[in-house]
Design a protein around this motif. Structure first.
Motif, PDB file in Angstrom:
ATOM      1  N   ASP A  36       0.826  -1.202   0.000  1.00 30.69           N
ATOM      2  CA  ASP A  36       0.000   0.000   0.000  1.00 30.69           C
ATOM      3  C   ASP A  36       0.865   1.260   0.000  1.00 30.69           C
ATOM      4  N   GLU A  37       1.947   1.230   0.801  1.00 30.40           N
ATOM      5  CA  GLU A  37       2.838   2.386   0.856  1.00 30.40           C
ATOM      6  C   GLU A  37       3.512   2.624  -0.500  1.00 30.40           C
ATOM      7  N   ASN A  92       2.329   1.803  -3.475  1.00 28.47           N
ATOM      8  CA  ASN A  92       1.330   2.316  -4.402  1.00 28.47           C
ATOM      9  C   ASN A  92       1.022   3.788  -4.132  1.00 28.47           C
ATOM     10  N   THR A  93       0.905   4.145  -2.871  1.00 29.12           N
ATOM     11  CA  THR A  93       0.621   5.534  -2.510  1.00 29.12           C
ATOM     12  C   THR A  93       1.761   6.457  -2.935  1.00 29.12           C
ATOM     13  N   LEU A  94       3.002   6.014  -2.686  1.00 24.21           N
ATOM     14  CA  LEU A  94       4.165   6.814  -3.039  1.00 24.21           C
ATOM     15  C   LEU A  94       4.222   7.070  -4.544  1.00 24.21           C
ATOM     16  N   GLY A 110       1.806   6.820  -6.715  1.00 25.25           N
ATOM     17  CA  GLY A 110       0.659   7.628  -7.120  1.00 25.25           C
ATOM     18  C   GLY A 110       0.875   9.104  -6.865  1.00 25.25           C
ATOM     19  N   ASP A 111       1.454   9.429  -5.711  1.00 31.33           N
ATOM     20  CA  ASP A 111       1.748  10.836  -5.397  1.00 31.33           C
ATOM     21  C   ASP A 111       2.762  11.420  -6.381  1.00 31.33           C
ATOM     22  N   GLN A 139       1.078  12.151  -9.701  1.00 32.81           N
ATOM     23  CA  GLN A 139       0.279  13.376  -9.663  1.00 32.81           C
ATOM     24  C   GLN A 139       1.158  14.616  -9.751  1.00 32.81           C
ATOM     25  N   ARG A 146      -3.925   3.311 -10.196  1.00 37.00           N
ATOM     26  CA  ARG A 146      -4.629   2.986  -8.967  1.00 37.00           C
ATOM     27  C   ARG A 146      -5.019   1.516  -8.966  1.00 37.00           C
TER      28      ARG A 146
END
Length: 526
Positions: free
Chosen positions: A251-252, A254-256, A258-259, A262, A520
């Motif tokens: 999860d970390e 994927n979040t990293l 994704g940020d 963006q 995502r």
């Protein structure tokens, strides 16, 4: 994210070096199996301000290493003079102290390399920089030879850890099409520090400005100041998403990513294209030494020979030239000890320019042709320099010019050794592989080298110095010949295609055309 059946066109190319190797370990540590497109998403990113932050935060430590080594080489003559504050000889500095520094680097690389693969890149590249800064500060306070020797060892201990933690992090964060040139430029930035160290030593050793026992201490203090600045920048460098998704932090990861996507979309003013590849991974907490050894020497024996050849060759060549640099100029050409920095700045510039100008060709022409040619050219040119030196055809200026040309090619070759071992072994073993080959190659050339070459180059005998040059040249040529046969065609390829992760559950798959954009992933995936 829906996936289709495996597409042969997208699968990794077969690797003859592991054709008869055992299959990757299955379901280790009882970890979950996940699918992730994180590597593909990282590799498709355009160059951005985020990548510059990675380069500045991680790569600039090589400038400190170059500053360190150059300063010590150039102040050796001054430290051995009465009134320096240390009862130490020049040969002890260029021999014993240099060998201890390299020994510390080898031990530090192995120790921190193991920790880096186990606990992550970010934790360790912060710790290793703190170790380096502390030891450098203590070196500036040296009051006795034993103190100086101890903290030279500890400074090397921190630098060795940096090599393992940072090279692995850089290669895992930089897109594949830029990896070669970025890696070579960053490793080549060592010579920007060398230029600074050479010029700084000229000022520091000027007794009209600083007292004889003060100037050399200030050179180390400046390294601490620069290191603190780097530490502040490095706080913003993230953990490697590749390390995260393997070690249970999907999860970390994927979040990293994704940020970052963006931020880059906002910077470029356009949406990033979707990715069409994902890999299946069995998450695992750690990798044991036994599996690392089997991977390097049983699964990839040819790559192991390649890594050792490249590291040993470049270590001996650089030690043949740089550790006896000041002694050669002073002994044979009677250059004042306070002026050797001018000459070293010139050859350091040749190194820097070589890495920067030749680096892109490693991505364009490929690894095999560039590694082979840079190693062979530098070795042959050093043989030619040794011949001219033996004939008495050179003076301080022309010898420096010869070295500058040799090191123009050698710098790119030496940097490619780090690039090679950081990209040709599986992700789980990357930092440890870097550490191992650095330690073995550098121990052979970097510990033996200073002890042998300091005696040869300071003996005052032309034949001894010619022998030192010839040893370095021969081993560099040998490394080039090995690369001609065994180099891996890794240019612009994903790290996972060059060496399949040990935690891989199945071959890479392409995403369904109706799947998500690759930004995502669905729950349970990275």
């Amino acid at each position: 994210m829906a996936t289709s059946a495996p597409d042969p066109a997208q699968a990794p190319e077969p690797d003859p070096d592991q054709a008869h190797a055992p299959a990757p370990a299955q379901a280790p540590d009882g970890g979950a199996t996940i699918r992730t497109d994180v590597p593909a998403r990282l590799d498709r990113l355009p160059w951005s301000r985020w990548h510059w932050m990675i380069v500045i935060g991680l790569g600039t430590v090589w400038i400190l290493d170059g500053l360190e080594v150059t300063i010590v080489g150039n102040i050796a003559g001054r430290l051995s003079e009465p009134g320096s504050g240390l009862a130490i000889s020049s040969s002890q500095i260029t021999g014993l102290a240099a060998a201890l520094y390299v020994t510390g680097a080898c031990v530090g690389a192995l120790f921190f390399g193991w920790l880096t693969d186990r606990y992550g890149r970010k934790k360790l590249f912060m710790v290793t920089l703190v170790v380096y800064l502390s030891a450098t500060a203590m070196t500036a306070l040296s009051f006795a030879p034993w103190w100086f020797f101890l903290f030279r060892f500890l400074t090397g201990f921190g630098i060795g850890g940096e090599y393992a933690a940072i090279n692995s992090a850089i290669d895992e964060l930089i897109p594949s099409r830029f990896r070669g040139r970025v890696d070579l430029t960053i490793n080549g930035s060592y010579w920007l520090g060398a230029i600074g160290g050479a010029l700084l030593s000229i000022v520091a050793l000027n007794t009209n400005i600083f007292a004889q026992d003060v100037g050399w201490r200030l050179t180390f203090a400046l390294g601490v100041v620069l290191g603190l600045v780097i530490l502040l920048v490095r706080r913003h460098v993230p953990e490697s998403p590749r390390w995260q998704f393997i070690h249970g932090y999907a999860d970390e990861a994927n979040t990293l990513v994704g940020d970052v996507e963006q931020r880059i979309e906002a910077e470029k003013g356009r949406e990033l294209p979707p990715v069409d590849r994902e890999i299946a991974i069995h998450q695992r907490a750690s990798i044991g030494f036994g599996l690392i050894a089997r991977t390097v020497f049983v699964r990839y024996p040819k790559r192991a020979v390649l890594g050792l050849s490249l590291f040993i060759g470049q270590a001996f060549l650089y030690n043949a030239i740089t550790f006896g640099f000041g002694a050669i100029l002073i002994t044979f050409y009677h250059v004042d000890s306070g002026h050797t920095g001018y000459y070293f700045a010139v050859i350091a510039a040749g190194n820097l320019v070589g890495a920067v100008l030749l680096g892109p060709l490693f991505d364009i022409l490929g690894r095999r042709i560039m590694i082979t040619s840079t190693y062979l050219l530098s070795g042959v040119l050093l043989f030619l320099t040794a011949w001219l030196f033996d004939r008495g055809s050179l003076n301080a200026t022309t010898l420096t010019a010869c070295w500058c040309v040799v090191l123009f090619f050698a710098s790119a070759g030496a940097s490619s050794a780090y690039l090679t071992v950081s990209e040709i072994f599986p992700m789980e073993t990357r930092a440890m592989a870097i550490a191992f080959f650095y330690a073995i190659g550098t121990a052979a050339g970097g510990i033996t080298g200073p002890l042998v070459f300091s005696d040869l180059t300071s003996s005052g005998k032309v034949g001894d110095t010619v022998l030192a040059f010839s040893i370095g040249a021969a081993l560099m040529c040998a490394g080039g010949l090995v690369a001609g046969f065994l180099a891996v065609d890794a240019a612009q390829k994903s790290l996972e295609d060059i060496a399949e992760p040990l935690s891989s559950a199945e071959p890479a798959k392409t995403a369904s055309p109706t799947g998500s954009s690759g930004r995502r992933p669905s729950p349970g995936r990275a």
